[in-house]
Scaffold this motif. Structure first.
Motif, short mmCIF file in Angstrom:
data_model
loop_
_atom_site.label_atom_id
_atom_site.label_comp_id
_atom_site.label_asym_id
_atom_site.label_seq_id
_atom_site.Cartn_x
_atom_site.Cartn_y
_atom_site.Cartn_z
N LEU A 177 1.39 6.68 -6.85
CA LEU A 177 0.32 7.60 -7.25
C LEU A 177 0.68 9.06 -7.03
CD1 LEU A 177 -2.79 5.65 -5.86
CD2 LEU A 177 -2.13 5.95 -8.26
N GLY A 178 1.81 9.31 -6.37
CA GLY A 178 2.27 10.66 -6.15
C GLY A 178 1.59 11.39 -5.02
N ILE A 215 0.83 -1.21 0.00
CA ILE A 215 0.00 0.00 0.00
C ILE A 215 0.86 1.25 0.00
CG2 ILE A 215 -1.61 1.35 1.40
CD1 ILE A 215 -2.86 -1.30 2.29
N LEU A 216 1.92 1.25 0.82
CA LEU A 216 2.82 2.40 0.86
C LEU A 216 3.47 2.65 -0.50
CD1 LEU A 216 4.59 1.89 4.32
CD2 LEU A 216 2.82 3.56 3.73
N ALA A 265 4.99 10.30 -1.67
CA ALA A 265 5.77 10.50 -2.89
C ALA A 265 7.07 11.23 -2.62
CB ALA A 265 4.94 11.26 -3.91
N SER A 266 7.14 11.96 -1.51
CA SER A 266 8.34 12.75 -1.23
C SER A 266 9.48 11.89 -0.67
CB SER A 266 8.01 13.86 -0.23
OG SER A 266 7.54 13.30 1.01
#
Length: 207
Positions: A154-155, A147-148, A160-161
């Protein structure tokens, strides 16, 4: 304890073939499996053998009697032990040995899994109420990791960072902590078993 549904009531099916002497003699049928599981003491024998590769009859007596009475093994009295001991050695263990479910050595007073004990894997799952089911836990942990990764792909912030190295470190730490807890649980279980063996040897009326 989870027992599979016996099905639609049709004819019994072969679950496993007796290894025995290699003659292929009798077979362990579905009827035999469910007959075995129909008795609480036989189910508890299966539980004990799922947790330990070999037990003595004295240990098995304490294990079954304590769970049957809902008390600690140390609190069992002579009558509670004797009642279970008698039924095990006169009825249940001989029956299970006949079907090659257990290997019961009467002279040594030991009980081990036999060839057809594996046939119960699809019918019986033993998970103590206060014990973590580790296979499910690891599966759940893998799902969380997935999931992570999906959220990062998906950003979505803040996932996403984080860079690949950060995720690798996170997953490594999570697995290391889980493995450490699992190892500690296994060691504690072995210590508890040693204490149980010591108690049974020192204080058992069937010796």
């Amino acid at each position: 304890m989870v027992v599979a549904d016996p099905g639609d009531g049709g004819p019994s099916v072969t679950v496993a073939q007796v290894a025995g002497d290699g003659t292929g003699g009798t077979v362990l049928t579905q009827d035999t499996v469910f007959h075995t599981l129909s008795n609480q003491r036989r189910r508890l024998v299966l539980e004990a053998l799922a947790e330990h590769e070999q037990v003595t009859v004295r240990e098995l007596t304490s294990y079954v009697a304590a769970r049957e009475c809902g008390i600690d093994e140390a609190d069992l009295d002579y009558k509670q032990r004797k009642r279970v001991y008698t039924s095990l050695v006169q009825t249940h263990l001989p029956m299970m040995q006949k079907h090659d479910i257990v290997a019961y050595d009467k002279s040594r007073g030991t009980v081990e899994p036999a060839a057809d004990l594996a046939a119960f894997d699809v019918y019986l799952e033993v998970v103590p109420e206060d014990e973590l089911h580790w296979s499910e836990f690891y599966l759940g942990l893998s799902a969380v990791f997935g999931i992570l990764v999906g959220l990062a792909w998906l950003g979505l912030a803040p996932f996403a960072s984080l860079g690949g190295l950060a995720y690798a470190a996170l997953f490594t730490v999570a697995l290391a902590v889980t493995a450490a807890v699992h190892l500690r649980s296994a060691r504690q279980k072995r210590l508890d078993e040693q204490e149980r063996r010591s108690f049974v040897e020192d204080d058992d009326p069937t010796r």
